[in-house]
Design an enzyme around this catalytic site. Structure first.
Site, mmCIF file in Angstrom:
data_model
loop_
_atom_site.group_PDB
_atom_site.id
_atom_site.type_symbol
_atom_site.label_atom_id
_atom_site.label_comp_id
_atom_site.label_asym_id
_atom_site.label_seq_id
_atom_site.Cartn_x
_atom_site.Cartn_y
_atom_site.Cartn_z
ATOM 1 N N LEU A 1 5.647 -11.717 40.043
ATOM 2 C CA LEU A 1 6.295 -13.059 40.931
ATOM 3 C C LEU A 1 5.501 -13.345 42.148
ATOM 4 O O LEU A 1 5.698 -14.493 42.705
ATOM 5 C CB LEU A 1 7.664 -12.878 41.066
ATOM 6 C CG LEU A 1 8.710 -13.082 39.977
ATOM 7 C CD1 LEU A 1 10.149 -12.886 40.452
ATOM 8 C CD2 LEU A 1 8.558 -14.425 39.192
ATOM 9 N N GLY B 1 4.131 -9.357 46.910
ATOM 10 C CA GLY B 1 3.098 -9.110 47.979
ATOM 11 C C GLY B 1 2.526 -10.237 48.772
ATOM 12 O O GLY B 1 2.405 -10.322 50.011
ATOM 13 N N ASP C 1 14.377 -1.172 37.147
ATOM 14 C CA ASP C 1 13.537 -0.376 36.484
ATOM 15 C C ASP C 1 13.794 1.143 37.057
ATOM 16 O O ASP C 1 14.330 1.384 38.103
ATOM 17 C CB ASP C 1 12.043 -0.359 37.061
ATOM 18 C CG ASP C 1 11.398 -1.673 36.397
ATOM 19 O OD1 ASP C 1 11.816 -2.348 35.641
ATOM 20 O OD2 ASP C 1 10.565 -1.993 37.248
ATOM 21 N N THR D 1 19.537 -20.956 36.780
ATOM 22 C CA THR D 1 19.855 -19.810 37.520
ATOM 23 C C THR D 1 20.338 -18.654 37.213
ATOM 24 O O THR D 1 20.498 -17.671 37.986
ATOM 25 C CB THR D 1 20.897 -20.465 38.675
ATOM 26 O OG1 THR D 1 22.424 -20.697 37.831
ATOM 27 C CG2 THR D 1 20.392 -21.642 39.290
ATOM 28 N N PRO E 1 19.161 -15.970 35.351
ATOM 29 C CA PRO E 1 18.220 -14.595 35.587
ATOM 30 C C PRO E 1 18.547 -14.278 37.000
ATOM 31 O O PRO E 1 18.727 -13.002 37.397
ATOM 32 C CB PRO E 1 16.914 -15.038 35.242
ATOM 33 C CG PRO E 1 16.987 -16.092 34.100
ATOM 34 C CD PRO E 1 18.661 -17.020 34.601
ATOM 35 N N LYS F 1 24.983 -23.717 43.815
ATOM 36 C CA LYS F 1 25.342 -22.591 42.555
ATOM 37 C C LYS F 1 24.790 -21.209 42.761
ATOM 38 O O LYS F 1 25.493 -20.498 42.579
ATOM 39 C CB LYS F 1 24.852 -23.205 41.533
ATOM 40 C CG LYS F 1 25.105 -22.445 40.023
ATOM 41 C CD LYS F 1 24.549 -23.306 38.945
ATOM 42 C CE LYS F 1 24.908 -22.594 37.446
ATOM 43 N NZ LYS F 1 24.482 -23.272 36.433
ATOM 44 N N CYS G 1 -21.991 -1.362 45.414
ATOM 45 C CA CYS G 1 -21.726 0.224 45.313
ATOM 46 C C CYS G 1 -22.567 0.567 43.831
ATOM 47 O O CYS G 1 -23.835 0.649 44.076
ATOM 48 C CB CYS G 1 -20.231 0.349 44.990
ATOM 49 S SG CYS G 1 -19.590 2.060 44.998
ATOM 50 N N HIS H 1 -18.507 -1.314 50.195
ATOM 51 C CA HIS H 1 -17.559 -2.345 49.612
ATOM 52 C C HIS H 1 -17.254 -3.230 50.788
ATOM 53 O O HIS H 1 -16.067 -3.312 51.531
ATOM 54 C CB HIS H 1 -16.199 -1.905 48.946
ATOM 55 C CG HIS H 1 -16.587 -1.090 47.709
ATOM 56 N ND1 HIS H 1 -16.477 -1.816 46.591
ATOM 57 C CD2 HIS H 1 -16.674 0.184 47.507
ATOM 58 C CE1 HIS H 1 -16.799 -0.743 45.540
ATOM 59 N NE2 HIS H 1 -16.810 0.111 46.055
ATOM 60 N N GLU I 1 -16.491 -6.210 50.657
ATOM 61 C CA GLU I 1 -15.339 -7.248 50.305
ATOM 62 C C GLU I 1 -13.846 -6.870 50.928
ATOM 63 O O GLU I 1 -12.982 -7.716 50.953
ATOM 64 C CB GLU I 1 -15.270 -7.484 48.596
ATOM 65 C CG GLU I 1 -14.512 -6.224 48.089
ATOM 66 C CD GLU I 1 -15.643 -5.249 47.524
ATOM 67 O OE1 GLU I 1 -15.364 -4.481 46.628
ATOM 68 O OE2 GLU I 1 -16.795 -5.405 48.093
#
EC number: 6.3.4.2
Length: 546
Positions: A18, A21, A150, A191, A193, A226, A383, A519, A521
């Site tokens: 979703l 992060g 979970d 709503t 869930p 709600k 790399c 690396h 990046e």
């Protein structure tokens, strides 16, 4: 952690992916813009000690911190959004927690006690959270991986439930991210869930203080009322996470809803007004791009673009700095051969070969590198990409047809790339490795200085005598071949501080051909970009215009 530090726990429900992060990083950005010192932490519920040996196709990218930790890709988001750098203390897993507890049990530290999830595992989780937060931090945002419900997440949720009791409501806050599905046929937002997700969280003993509802479109006050009624969350503590064109808009969207102001109020933070001018400039730069340039990325994990998350973002950020949108054409290296190579690259402005492990798809990458070299197409190798560029040069310029890497072909008679058996860390400690060493945590990891050759293109790009970039590799250029490669025209434009390891190569006769063992990046951000990637994109633009 000092006695005034506040902790915001971010959990997720209904489904994964979703954007916990990005939400956590956006909240950190907003609080940082208010003059607060913010850090972040990711708690991963899988049993691996770290993601270092996990397949990128399952887990996505392994992000490497400055101090050499192999971590979750969300830490890359954190570093791109806030100024504080992450360390090994900012990410831990169930595996790491159990490893610590079992090691102490073997030493007899528990004095014969029966080791249980509660209290021993939960205590270790709490200890790691609190010890991982420096004393000068005002707010720590802790993201709990996985989805509520979970089984793997339960020890972490129990630990943060206990921390709420121990630290008090004035120092802790629970932010829960859920999904509001939009049913197009009915034209309705559902709503239910979200209601069930909050109910599941309450069953664990945690009442969400703030809800963030991921939805395709904005929802109105009737839906908020709600949700508030059935979740026991105040209506003014319910916020929308709507889809946006770029993730860097998310902090601005939350600010417009008053999300950061509500956090300041709930935690009684001594914060100034938000100054998001710098962040607004980032978004404006993204919106103002005019042209487009296509980069071919030749790899073996291309079926999951998250496997190259930081690299993708570094290319996009460099493109924004240069006023163009970067379009990445992902090329599966297993599909490339001498007969079809031109068909893959005839419409691209530049070619990039990223890092990776193992022999699968290697020859396709070498063919791609050869095509870039022979056809004056701007090329960047990272790399493994640098190692294969050296192999290609040795084979086709030096004429060593069986040149290879001892990682990929252990019996090769000409290992131009070999195992690093010994290297010195930045703190002076010497690390050693053999072919029989464990795979996990035994690489040259983290930030290392690279001394740049005077007069080289790399020196011109970085505008510095030395740079620090992050590494994640076991193999390096074999020093026995360096002199011959240099005589054949290859320049080793960057070397380790002790001059033993080759870090950068370039071909001066080429339009733009650079490869690096590190690396870069991992240090690119939307605020500041990265000089190497910006130079690469500029070369791609010029090649495209020609």
């Amino acid at each position: 952690m000092n006695s005034n530090t506040k902790i915001i726990f971010v959990t997720g429900g209904v489904v994964s992916s979703l954007g916990k992060g990005v939400t956590a990083a956006s909240l950190a950005t907003l609080l940082e813009s208010r003059g607060l010192n913010v850090t972040m932490m990711k708690l991963d519920p899988y049993i691996n000690v770290d993601p270092g040996t996990m397949s990128p196709l399952q887990h996505g990218e392994v992000f490497v911190t400055e101090d050499g930790a192999e971590t979750d890709l969300d830490l890359g988001h954190y570093e791109r959004f806030i100024r504080n750098k992450m360390t090994q203390a900012n990410n831990f897993t169930t595996g790491k927690v159990y490893q610590s507890v079992l090691r102490r049990e073997r030493k007899g530290d528990y004095l014969g006690a029966t080791i249980q999830v509660i209290p021993h595992i939960t205590d270790e989780i709490k200890r790691r959270i609190c010890s991982g937060i420096a004393d000068d931090v005002d707010v720590a945002i802790v993201e709990i991986g996985g989805t509520v419900g979970d089984i793997e997440s339960q020890p972490f949720l129990e630990a943060i439930r206990q921390l709420r009791i121990e630290l008090g409501r004035n120092r802790t806050l629970f932010v829960h991210l859920t999904l509001l599905p939009y049913i197009k046929v009915a034209g309705e937002i559902k709503t239910k869930p979200t209601q069930h997700s909050v109910k599941e969280l309450r069953g664990i003993g945690i009442q969400a203080d703030v809800l963030v509802c991921r939805c395709e479109k904005k929802f109105d006050d009737s839906e908020k009322r709600k949700i508030a009624l059935f979740t026991n969350v105040d209506q003014d503590c319910i916020f929308t996470a709507e889809d946006v064109d770029t993730i860097y808009e998310v902090p601005l969207k939350y600010n417009q809803q008053g999300f950061d102001a509500k956090l300041v109020e709930l935690l009684n933070l001594n914060a100034k007004e938000a100054d998001l001018s710098e962040w607004q400039n980032v978004v404006n730069t993204i919106r103002d791009v005019k042209g487009e340039v296509t980069i071919a990325m030749v790899g073996k994990y291309v079926s999951l673009t998250e496997a190259y998350k930081s690299l993708n973002e570094a290319l996009y950020n460099a493109g924004y700095k240069k006023g163009v949108k970067v379009k990445i054409k992902f090329v599966d290296s297993e599909d490339v051969n001498e007969n079809n190579v031109e068909s893959y690259f005839k419409d691209v402005a530049a070619i990039l070969v990223p890092g990776g492990f193992g022999s699968r798809g290697v020859e396709g990458k070498i063919i791609s590198i050869k095509y870039a070299r022979e056809n004056q197409i701007p090329f960047l190798g990272i790399c493994l990409g640098m190692q294969l560029a050296v192999i290609e040069y040795a084979r086709n310029i030096l004429g060593i047809k069986d040149a290879h890497s001892s990682e990929l072909e252990p019996t090769t008679a000409n290992p131009v790339i070999g195992l690093i058996t010994e290297w010195q860390a930045e703190d002076g400690t010497v690390h050693q490795r053999t072919h029989s060493s464990d795979l996990g945590g035994t690489m040259r990891l983290g930030g290392y200085k690279c001394v740049l050759k005077q007069g080289s293109r790399a020196r011109e790009i970085y505008q510095a005598d030395e740079v620090v970039e992050r590494h994640r590799h076991r193999y390096e250029v074999n020093s026995n071949y360096v002199e011959r490669l240099e005589e054949a025209g290859l320049i080793f434009s960057g070397r380790s501080e002790d001059n033993k390891l080759m870090e950068l190569i370039e071909i001066p006769q080429h339009k733009w051909f650079i490869a690096c063992q590190a690396h870069p990046e991992f240090t690119s951000t939307p605020r500041y970009g990265h000089k190497l990637f910006e130079s690469y994109i500029q070369a791609a633009i010029e090649n495209s215009n020609n």
